[in-house]
Design a protein around this motif. Structure first.
Motif, PDB file in Angstrom:
ATOM      1  N   VAL A   1      12.360  93.883 -20.167  1.00 18.08           N
ATOM      2  CA  VAL A   1      13.551  93.175 -20.647  1.00 18.08           C
ATOM      3  C   VAL A   1      14.491  94.177 -21.312  1.00 18.08           C
ATOM      4  O   VAL A   1      14.056  95.162 -21.903  1.00 18.08           O
ATOM      5  N   GLN A   2      15.786  93.912 -21.160  1.00 18.11           N
ATOM      6  CA  GLN A   2      16.809  94.721 -21.826  1.00 18.11           C
ATOM      7  C   GLN A   2      17.337  93.918 -23.003  1.00 18.11           C
ATOM      8  O   GLN A   2      17.776  92.783 -22.834  1.00 18.11           O
ATOM      9  N   LEU A   3      17.295  94.521 -24.174  1.00 15.09           N
ATOM     10  CA  LEU A   3      17.645  93.758 -25.359  1.00 15.09           C
ATOM     11  C   LEU A   3      18.295  94.668 -26.394  1.00 15.09           C
ATOM     12  O   LEU A   3      17.706  95.665 -26.814  1.00 15.09           O
ATOM     13  N   ALA A   4      19.508  94.313 -26.784  1.00 12.78           N
ATOM     14  CA  ALA A   4      20.226  95.041 -27.841  1.00 12.78           C
ATOM     15  C   ALA A   4      20.245  96.542 -27.597  1.00 12.78           C
ATOM     16  O   ALA A   4      20.046  97.341 -28.515  1.00 12.78           O
ATOM     17  N   GLY A   5      20.461  96.922 -26.339  1.00 10.54           N
ATOM     18  CA  GLY A   5      20.525  98.330 -25.992  1.00 10.54           C
ATOM     19  C   GLY A   5      19.180  99.000 -25.860  1.00 10.54           C
ATOM     20  O   GLY A   5      19.103 100.205 -25.644  1.00 10.54           O
ATOM     21  N   SER A   6      18.092  98.242 -25.977  1.00  6.84           N
ATOM     22  CA  SER A   6      16.744  98.793 -25.855  1.00  6.84           C
ATOM     23  C   SER A   6      16.053  98.215 -24.629  1.00  6.84           C
ATOM     24  O   SER A   6      16.249  97.058 -24.277  1.00  6.84           O
ATOM     25  N   SER A   7      15.249  99.047 -23.970  1.00  7.76           N
ATOM     26  CA  SER A   7      14.440  98.592 -22.847  1.00  7.76           C
ATOM     27  C   SER A   7      13.015  98.398 -23.340  1.00  7.76           C
ATOM     28  O   SER A   7      12.404  99.310 -23.903  1.00  7.76           O
ATOM     29  N   LEU A   8      12.476  97.187 -23.133  1.00 12.54           N
ATOM     30  CA  LEU A   8      11.154  96.835 -23.644  1.00 12.54           C
ATOM     31  C   LEU A   8      10.261  96.372 -22.498  1.00 12.54           C
ATOM     32  O   LEU A   8      10.748  95.947 -21.442  1.00 12.54           O
ATOM     33  N   ILE A   9       8.950  96.464 -22.718  1.00 12.21           N
ATOM     34  CA  ILE A   9       7.995  95.851 -21.795  1.00 12.21           C
ATOM     35  C   ILE A   9       7.108  94.901 -22.582  1.00 12.21           C
ATOM     36  O   ILE A   9       6.717  95.174 -23.715  1.00 12.21           O
ATOM     37  N   LEU A  10       6.806  93.748 -21.977  1.00 15.85           N
ATOM     38  CA  LEU A  10       5.946  92.740 -22.579  1.00 15.85           C
ATOM     39  C   LEU A  10       4.694  92.583 -21.730  1.00 15.85           C
ATOM     40  O   LEU A  10       4.754  92.636 -20.501  1.00 15.85           O
ATOM     41  N   HIS A  11       3.564  92.377 -22.401  1.00 22.00           N
ATOM     42  CA  HIS A  11       2.290  92.175 -21.716  1.00 22.00           C
ATOM     43  C   HIS A  11       1.528  91.072 -22.449  1.00 22.00           C
ATOM     44  O   HIS A  11       1.566  91.007 -23.682  1.00 22.00           O
ATOM     45  N   ARG A  12       0.838  90.233 -21.682  1.00 24.44           N
ATOM     46  CA  ARG A  12       0.125  89.105 -22.305  1.00 24.44           C
ATOM     47  C   ARG A  12      -1.371  89.229 -22.072  1.00 24.44           C
ATOM     48  O   ARG A  12      -1.810  89.585 -20.977  1.00 24.44           O
ATOM     49  N   GLN A  13      -2.124  88.949 -23.139  1.00 23.04           N
ATOM     50  CA  GLN A  13      -3.576  88.863 -23.060  1.00 23.04           C
ATOM     51  C   GLN A  13      -3.979  87.515 -23.638  1.00 23.04           C
ATOM     52  O   GLN A  13      -4.043  87.347 -24.859  1.00 23.04           O
ATOM     53  N   GLY A  14      -4.192  86.545 -22.759  1.00 20.84           N
ATOM     54  CA  GLY A  14      -4.438  85.182 -23.199  1.00 20.84           C
ATOM     55  C   GLY A  14      -3.174  84.588 -23.786  1.00 20.84           C
ATOM     56  O   GLY A  14      -2.157  84.465 -23.107  1.00 20.84           O
ATOM     57  N   ILE A  15      -3.225  84.251 -25.079  1.00 19.12           N
ATOM     58  CA  ILE A  15      -2.027  83.719 -25.736  1.00 19.12           C
ATOM     59  C   ILE A  15      -1.356  84.786 -26.609  1.00 19.12           C
ATOM     60  O   ILE A  15      -0.389  84.498 -27.304  1.00 19.12           O
ATOM     61  N   ILE A  16      -1.891  86.005 -26.562  1.00 18.99           N
ATOM     62  CA  ILE A  16      -1.328  87.101 -27.359  1.00 18.99           C
ATOM     63  C   ILE A  16      -0.356  87.902 -26.507  1.00 18.99           C
ATOM     64  O   ILE A  16      -0.686  88.334 -25.400  1.00 18.99           O
TER      65      ILE A  16
END
Length: 281
Positions: free
Chosen positions: A198-213
């Motif tokens: 995701v691109q957010l506020a000029g930053s590039s981030l990655i999200l990963h899910r483990q169950g509900i975390i």
């Protein structure tokens, strides 16, 4: 007495004539040339051995003649002159520069400190890379030592104050920094066996899910800042697509260079929505 240039021109003239002959004639001429060269090399080798035993000064005097030197060089009986140290260092830096520039980085020579030390400066993305020590040892240092065996120490010096690019990172000492929770995705959008960029506020981030975390990291390899979102994810480990650095998605720990980790961000979930806490000016 013909000089070296005239002699070379004469050789080139005969080679041009021979190149017009048919293949069988050329083979005879080439065979004769090789036989004569072998005889000359054997004779010169014996001559050098004798001069070394009897008079090194006479040998040095003979080699100082450009025609003698050219013939000995042709037969590989003397070593070609070594380029100056500074030139060889620049050649080494040119070898690694394309790889660094592909990640918006570069390197420059700062100083040569005889007898065995060279100082360089990593600039651009490389100056802020958390694994810059690894970049130096695996790339820059090795290239310099390959071209300059007399150099045993390659030291990276810091950027001058006021000339350090931050590649979008926010200084923790800024008095205008505020922290804000920003919605970035829903739980369903974040994959368990991959990552979501995701691109957010000029930053590039990655999200990963483990169950509900849900875990969030900066989308940048600690080596040279390459984006990680296209990397392969297997058994909870993501591999950088550029140079193969591996990270545990559960903790951000780098398995390739254990002293560095991915930059993480606080995450909270509310009503199936994922929020990330970012610092903003």
């Amino acid at each position: 007495m013909p000089n070296l240039e005239e002699l070379v021109q004469e050789i080139n003239r005969f080679e041009a004539i021979i190149s017009e002959w048919d293949e069988s004639q050329r083979c005879v001429a080439v065979g004769l040339k090789r036989a004569i060269e072998a005889l000359h090399k054997a004779a010169l080798t014996n001559l050098i051995k004798s001069l070394k035993q009897e008079s090194m000064s006479a040998l040095r005097h003979a080699v100082s003649d450009e025609v003698v030197y050219a013939v000995l060089l042709y037969h590989e009986l003397v070593k070609p002159p070594k380029p100056p140290l500074a030139q060889r260092i620049q050649t080494a830096l040119e070898e690694v520069r394309p790889g660094l520039k592909s990640h918006n980085g570069d390197v420059e020579l700062v100083a040569i400190k005889p007898p065995d030390t060279v100082e360089v400066r990593l600039i651009g993305t490389c100056s802020n890379c958390l694994a810059s020590t690894l970049t130096l040892s695996q790339g820059v240092e090795q290239a310099i030592k390959n071209h300059c065996p007399e150099i045993t120490k390659v030291v990276a010096v810091n950027n001058p104050i006021g000339n350090n690019t931050t590649s979008g990172l926010i200084s923790p000492f800024s008095s205008k920094i505020t922290s804000t929770w920003i919605k970035v995705a829903t739980i369903e959008q974040v994959p368990e066996f991959s990552v979501l960029a995701v691109q957010l506020a000029g930053s590039s981030l990655i999200l990963h899910r483990q169950g509900i975390i849900v875990i969030c990291y900066r989308n940048a390899c600690t080596h040279l800042g390459s984006a990680l979102d296209r990397g392969k994810v297997e058994n909870g480990i993501i591999t950088c697509p550029s140079h193969g650095f591996q990270y545990k998605l559960e903790t951000g720990e780098c398995l390739t260079a254990p002293d560095v980790s991915l930059q993480s961000y606080p995450v909270k979930i509310k009503d199936d929505k994922v929020f990330v806490k970012l610092q903003q000016l």
